[in-house]
Design a protein around this motif. Structure first.
Motif, mmCIF file in Angstrom:
data_model
loop_
_atom_site.group_PDB
_atom_site.id
_atom_site.type_symbol
_atom_site.label_atom_id
_atom_site.label_comp_id
_atom_site.label_asym_id
_atom_site.label_seq_id
_atom_site.Cartn_x
_atom_site.Cartn_y
_atom_site.Cartn_z
ATOM 1 N N ILE A 1 -45.031 79.775 60.220
ATOM 2 C CA ILE A 1 -44.960 79.972 61.670
ATOM 3 C C ILE A 1 -44.352 81.320 62.007
ATOM 4 O O ILE A 1 -44.828 82.033 62.900
ATOM 5 C CB ILE A 1 -44.157 78.833 62.328
ATOM 6 N N LEU B 1 -46.919 83.740 61.706
ATOM 7 C CA LEU B 1 -47.877 83.657 62.807
ATOM 8 C C LEU B 1 -47.412 84.495 63.991
ATOM 9 O O LEU B 1 -48.196 85.212 64.615
ATOM 10 C CB LEU B 1 -47.999 82.185 63.221
ATOM 11 N N VAL B 2 -46.109 84.392 64.291
ATOM 12 C CA VAL B 2 -45.566 85.151 65.415
ATOM 13 C C VAL B 2 -45.769 86.643 65.183
ATOM 14 O O VAL B 2 -46.055 87.397 66.102
ATOM 15 C CB VAL B 2 -44.063 84.840 65.599
ATOM 16 N N ALA C 1 -48.170 87.845 63.157
ATOM 17 C CA ALA C 1 -49.590 88.126 62.945
ATOM 18 C C ALA C 1 -50.311 88.433 64.256
ATOM 19 O O ALA C 1 -51.144 89.336 64.302
ATOM 20 C CB ALA C 1 -50.260 86.947 62.251
ATOM 21 N N VAL C 2 -49.968 87.694 65.313
ATOM 22 C CA VAL C 2 -50.701 87.887 66.569
ATOM 23 C C VAL C 2 -50.557 89.320 67.080
ATOM 24 O O VAL C 2 -51.565 90.019 67.265
ATOM 25 C CB VAL C 2 -50.271 86.841 67.627
ATOM 26 N N GLY D 1 -51.374 84.932 82.535
ATOM 27 C CA GLY D 1 -52.385 84.692 81.515
ATOM 28 C C GLY D 1 -53.560 83.863 81.966
ATOM 29 O O GLY D 1 -54.499 83.665 81.212
ATOM 30 N N GLY E 1 -55.581 92.799 75.892
ATOM 31 C CA GLY E 1 -54.935 91.597 75.372
ATOM 32 C C GLY E 1 -53.536 91.898 74.880
ATOM 33 O O GLY E 1 -52.597 91.144 75.140
ATOM 34 N N LEU F 1 -51.270 92.208 77.760
ATOM 35 C CA LEU F 1 -50.922 90.883 78.287
ATOM 36 C C LEU F 1 -49.858 90.231 77.413
ATOM 37 O O LEU F 1 -48.880 89.666 77.911
ATOM 38 C CB LEU F 1 -52.158 89.989 78.307
ATOM 39 N N ALA F 2 -50.064 90.296 76.088
ATOM 40 C CA ALA F 2 -49.114 89.677 75.167
ATOM 41 C C ALA F 2 -47.743 90.313 75.330
ATOM 42 O O ALA F 2 -46.725 89.610 75.404
ATOM 43 C CB ALA F 2 -49.612 89.817 73.729
ATOM 44 N N GLY G 1 -46.158 89.197 78.582
ATOM 45 C CA GLY G 1 -45.738 87.803 78.443
ATOM 46 C C GLY G 1 -44.486 87.686 77.596
ATOM 47 O O GLY G 1 -43.532 86.983 77.957
ATOM 48 N N LEU G 2 -44.470 88.393 76.472
ATOM 49 C CA LEU G 2 -43.322 88.338 75.571
ATOM 50 C C LEU G 2 -42.071 88.881 76.253
ATOM 51 O O LEU G 2 -40.993 88.309 76.111
ATOM 52 C CB LEU G 2 -43.616 89.143 74.296
ATOM 53 N N SER H 1 -40.652 86.395 78.660
ATOM 54 C CA SER H 1 -39.992 85.315 77.934
ATOM 55 C C SER H 1 -38.655 85.770 77.367
ATOM 56 O O SER H 1 -37.650 85.051 77.445
ATOM 57 C CB SER H 1 -40.917 84.828 76.830
ATOM 58 N N LEU H 2 -38.635 86.980 76.806
ATOM 59 C CA LEU H 2 -37.385 87.491 76.245
ATOM 60 C C LEU H 2 -36.328 87.639 77.331
ATOM 61 O O LEU H 2 -35.168 87.298 77.138
ATOM 62 C CB LEU H 2 -37.630 88.848 75.574
ATOM 63 N N HIS I 1 -35.057 84.295 78.212
ATOM 64 C CA HIS I 1 -34.267 83.777 77.100
ATOM 65 C C HIS I 1 -32.863 84.390 77.080
ATOM 66 O O HIS I 1 -31.874 83.685 76.971
ATOM 67 C CB HIS I 1 -34.990 84.093 75.797
ATOM 68 N N VAL J 1 -29.300 82.485 77.491
ATOM 69 C CA VAL J 1 -28.288 82.523 76.451
ATOM 70 C C VAL J 1 -26.965 83.039 77.007
ATOM 71 O O VAL J 1 -25.897 82.515 76.706
ATOM 72 C CB VAL J 1 -28.768 83.407 75.272
#
Lengths: 281, 279, 284
Positions: free
Chosen positions: A15, A18-19, A21-22, A206, A260, A263-264, A267-268, A271-272, A275, A279
């Motif tokens: 996993i 995967l994070v 890889a994208v 998205g 793309g 967009l990623a 989005g990231l 989220s960061l 987050h 925290v």
């Protein structure tokens, strides 16, 4: 039995991979584009793939407008609904609303597109006297409908989590209902509500199908820039429209991969941001 | 031994996925490309499947550019295109691909019913070009109703757009600054024109209906309508062949399907969809 | 005077109720409108396509239903073991820092828009790995999309198990595998199942990522292998939605939408029901 531990380690590292890889493959796929067009395309205003012009600004502006409109409508409505259902009405009506919101959240985006195309567009066309109804406003309205459940449900949860002792303390101080709401409840619930808003923002960013069907896909700067009644383009609708027709290996294909990637990254970072705030709090 | 149960459930699930894999011989062909050709191929594929249940043909759109690209990249066995291949494309296909015309068709210049009934029943190519360049913006300037023109352009890779822009604007990839909406498939454009009261667009001849009217083109003082008759005798200026691309060494099944398209039955479907049979 | 006093007293409440009205009525309006448009056209003929001709209608809808369900099942079968594995790792072997990293990673994965996964899949699976536009590519992409949801849910399920139960099991000398099978599994399965059902609903409702990686317009009744493309209800609605000139085709799109919503709600409402029962169970 012995295999359990290494197996779980394997899955976890998979996993993590995967994070990585994208973004990695998106960068690889869009590399030919960045190499040929350069970073300046981010502020370019003309998108004509056949003339090798790949200005991204119209779609970025379009996406921004659509999200802003959606948030402008959905935040007040969602938060107000949460306040009304948790603080004002009976719990059975509250759970009915929750149920309704969960149903609304479960409706697939393509069905929202259908609603937008055949219910909202004719409505906008006749009420604003537009050419076709395709517009950023239509996209924003559909997005508002789609993120409303998210904001409402998160706000409801947030308000319910404010402990009763705090409510009682506020009331024993003689605070009116309004003062209790604005001085105690909302400040307490705000971090969680903000989390919901950021989540909704990511969702709106998205969303593809519904937006693509109602936005008009016109790759041009809105004129003037405040004009939300014109057809326009968003990053997602551009990808949805053009990816099927861009040949693998062409600069056009890699330009869409770059959209793309953009967009990623947005989005990231949303989220960061969410987050780190959580925290800290 | 609960974990044994869990393991067996997982095993069953994996087996279920694998079991989709074929047990019997079955050939699948992929047809891809122009949405103009798609209705013919889609309907023909259904009829063909009924006669040959061992051959199924999947059909997907995307546009002529996609169909040709799919042939070059070997991702489809049957390419559909509603325009001629460009020289660069032809260079990559020359040796090994047959280009077969299965039907003829005209790109009609369509307007909303209200515009047509308002008096705009024929235009010259120059007038249409001025609309798409943004020099004419109101139907009144063309003798029609007092309404702003909603000019609809198509996505750049669409065959319809190539043929239209080449005939009207002089270049398949010419910009159209007068356009205020971009549509994708024929369906979508038809829907927009039908719902509007002031639209102009480009559509294949087969997609005309009561709400979506094809206007005549003025050629040397004669108005020529996009009728099958005028396409057949070559007078209508914006017409084209509908192409099927197939590899020279294609499988017998793919060959049989192309033969089916060219047969009497296949050409009947062409006619039913609204295009012009080749013979 | 009385009127103004009442108005002033209740102005905040009144305003709040006014703003919240759309949220209170819209769910019903949307659902009723879809059903009103879609239910009348759902009959045997439109489902089977028998005796029907016309753009995209001659195949009926069974092919699309199977396609949607196959993609959904495949995605869940692929994602479930990975999600379970990660959740177990989190609880058994991860120290505090690793746990925080995993949490961050999951939130990051969740924040990448679905269409970006579609692009990633198109580049990596369809083109680089030569899977082509296929069921398998779609399954993997959807599995990636629902993975964070499943993991977070599994973590939630395991977290709900009290520390005492785990520790008393440990003190009895149970090893990891025994702990998982005898203590955790019986306690956590309702929540796990809820998550799986929600994952199914999610996989059924995604359209954009599979539009150009797993589906075609027509011609598939039952894919002959996982390397073949499929037709799905989601993409079918998309194609039909744009066919405007023909009112009948649009009404079929509403019918397909009704079917899709029924399927999605079947999974998500069952999940919510299960969650509610589970919570009840725990409180009592």
């Amino acid at each position: 039995m012995i295999l359990l531990k290494p197996g779980l380690y394997l899955i976890t590292s998979f996993i993590a991979l995967l994070v990585l890889a994208v973004p990695f493959f998106l960068v690889q796929a869009s590399a030919p584009f960045w190499a040929s067009a350069g970073i300046k395309v981010l502020t370019g205003t003309e998108w004509f793939p056949y003339e090798m012009l790949f200005g991204m600004l119209p779609a970025i502006i379009g996406s921004t407008w659509a999200i802003l409109i959606a948030l402008f409508i959905a935040i007040p409505c969602g938060v107000a609904t949460a306040i009304v259902t948790t603080e004002l009405v009976s719990s059975s009506l509250a759970s009915a609303t929750r149920m309704g919101m969960e149903v609304l959240a479960a409706i697939p985006s393509i069905v929202y597109g259908l609603i937008g195309l055949w219910l909202l567009l004719p409505l906008l066309q006749s009420s604003f006297d537009l050419l076709s109804g395709h517009s950023l406003l239509a996209a924003g309205l559909i997005l508002a409908l789609m993120i409303l459940p998210l904001i409402t449900l998160m706000s409801m949860d947030a308000l319910r989590l404010v402990s009763n002792t705090q409510r009682e303390a506020g009331m024993s101080l003689g605070l009116s209902w309004e003062a209790l709401l604005f001085r105690v409840l909302l400040p307490q619930a705000w971090p969680a509500i903000r989390g919901g808003i950021l989540l909704a923002m990511g969702r709106a960013l998205g969303e593809t199908m519904a937006v693509m069907l109602v936005v008009g896909s016109l790759d041009r700067m809105p004129e003037p820039i405040m004009n939300i009644l014109q057809p326009a383009q968003t990053l997602t609708s551009r990808i949805g429209r053009e990816i099927g027709e861009a040949a693998f290996g062409s600069i056009h294909f890699s330009a869409l991969m770059a959209c793309g990637l953009l967009l990623a990254l947005i989005g990231l970072s949303i989220s960061l941001f969410a987050h780190t705030r959580v925290v800290k709090a | 031994m609960k974990h044994k149960n869990i393991l067996s459930i997982i095993a069953c699930a994996i087996a279920a996925v694998i079991s989709i894999t074929p047990i019997y011989a079955h050939e699948t062909l992929h047809a891809m490309g122009s949405t103009t050709v798609m209705p013919v191929v889609s309907e023909a594929a259904t009829a063909f499947y009924k006669a040959h249940p061992d051959i199924s043909i999947t059909v997907s759109g995307g546009g002529s550019g996609v169909g040709i690209a799919a042939m070059i990249q070997h991702t489809a066995q049957i390419g559909m295109a509603s325009r001629n291949t460009s020289p660069e494309e032809q260079a990559k296909l020359n040796e090994w691909v047959d280009n077969i015309v299965i039907a003829r068709d005209a790109v009609a210049v369509v307007v909303s019913k209200e515009v047509y009934l308002g008096g705009v029943t024929h235009l010259s190519l120059a007038q249409i070009a001025r609309i798409y360049r943004g020099q004419i913006t109101n139907w009144k300037q063309l003798g029609g109703p007092d309404a702003q023109i909603l000019a609809i352009d198509k996505e750049a890779s669409r065959g319809t757009r190539h043929v239209f822009a080449e005939a009207v604007l002089g270049n398949a990839h010419a910009r159209a600054p007068g356009a205020s909406l971009i549509s994708g498939s024929n369906n979508e454009e038809q829907a927009i024109v039908a719902r509007s009261h002031q639209a102009i667009g480009m559509l294949s001849n087969a997609w005309l209906n009561d709400r979506v009217r094809g206007i005549a083109i003025d050629m040397d003082g004669v108005a020529i309508s996009p009728t099958l008759e005028q396409i057949r005798n070559g007078h209508y200026p914006i017409s084209r062949g509908l192409h099927i691309l197939i590899a020279k060494d294609a499988s017998p099944a793919a060959r049989a399907f192309v033969q089916f398209l060219l047969s009497e039955k296949g050409q009947g479907i062409v006619k039913k969809v609204g295009y012009l049979p080749i013979h | 005077m009385m009127f103004w006093k009442v108005l002033k007293q209740y102005r905040v409440k009144g305003l709040l109720i006014l703003i919240s009205l759309p949220a209170l009525v819209l769910p019903t309006i949307c659902l009723v409108y879809i059903l009103w448009q879609g239910l009348p056209v759902l009959n045997w003929q439109t489902l089977s396509g028998e005796g029907v001709t016309g753009f995209g209608l001659e195949h009926g809808m069974f092919g699309q239903i199977w396609g949607s369900l196959l993609l959904m099942l495949g995605a869940n079968v692929l994602a479930a073991p990975v999600a379970l594995g990660l959740a177990l790792f989190f609880n058994l072997y991860a120290n505090h820092n690793t746990q925080r990293t995993i949490f961050t990673l999951l939130h990051l994965l969740q924040s990448i828009p679905p269409i970006v996964y579609g692009l990633f899949g198109l580049f990596v699976f369809v083109h680089l790995l030569h899977l082509g536009i296929s069921l398998l590519a779609g399954m993997i992409i959807l599995a990636m999309i629902i993975l964070p949801l499943l993991v977070l849910n599994a973590l939630h399920a395991l977290k709900a198990i009290s520390v005492e139960q785990t520790e008393s099991a440990r003190s009895l000398g149970l090893n990891d595998m025994q702990l998982i099978c005898r203590v955790w599994a019986p306690l956590a399965w309702p929540t796990m199942l809820t998550g799986q059902l929600l994952g199914m609903a999610r996989a059924l409702s995604e359209t954009a990522p599979i539009l150009f990686t797993a589906t075609v317009f027509s011609g598939v009744l039952w894919p002959s292998s996982i390397f073949e493309p499929v037709t799905t209800l989601q993409t079918h609605i998309f194609y039909l939605a744009q066919e405007g000139g023909n009112a009948h085709v649009v009404s079929i799109a509403w019918g397909a939408a009704t079917l899709l919503i029924t399927l999605v709600l079947l999974f998500s409402l069952t999940a919510l029901l299960l969650r509610r029962i589970d919570q009840h169970h725990r409180i009592s």
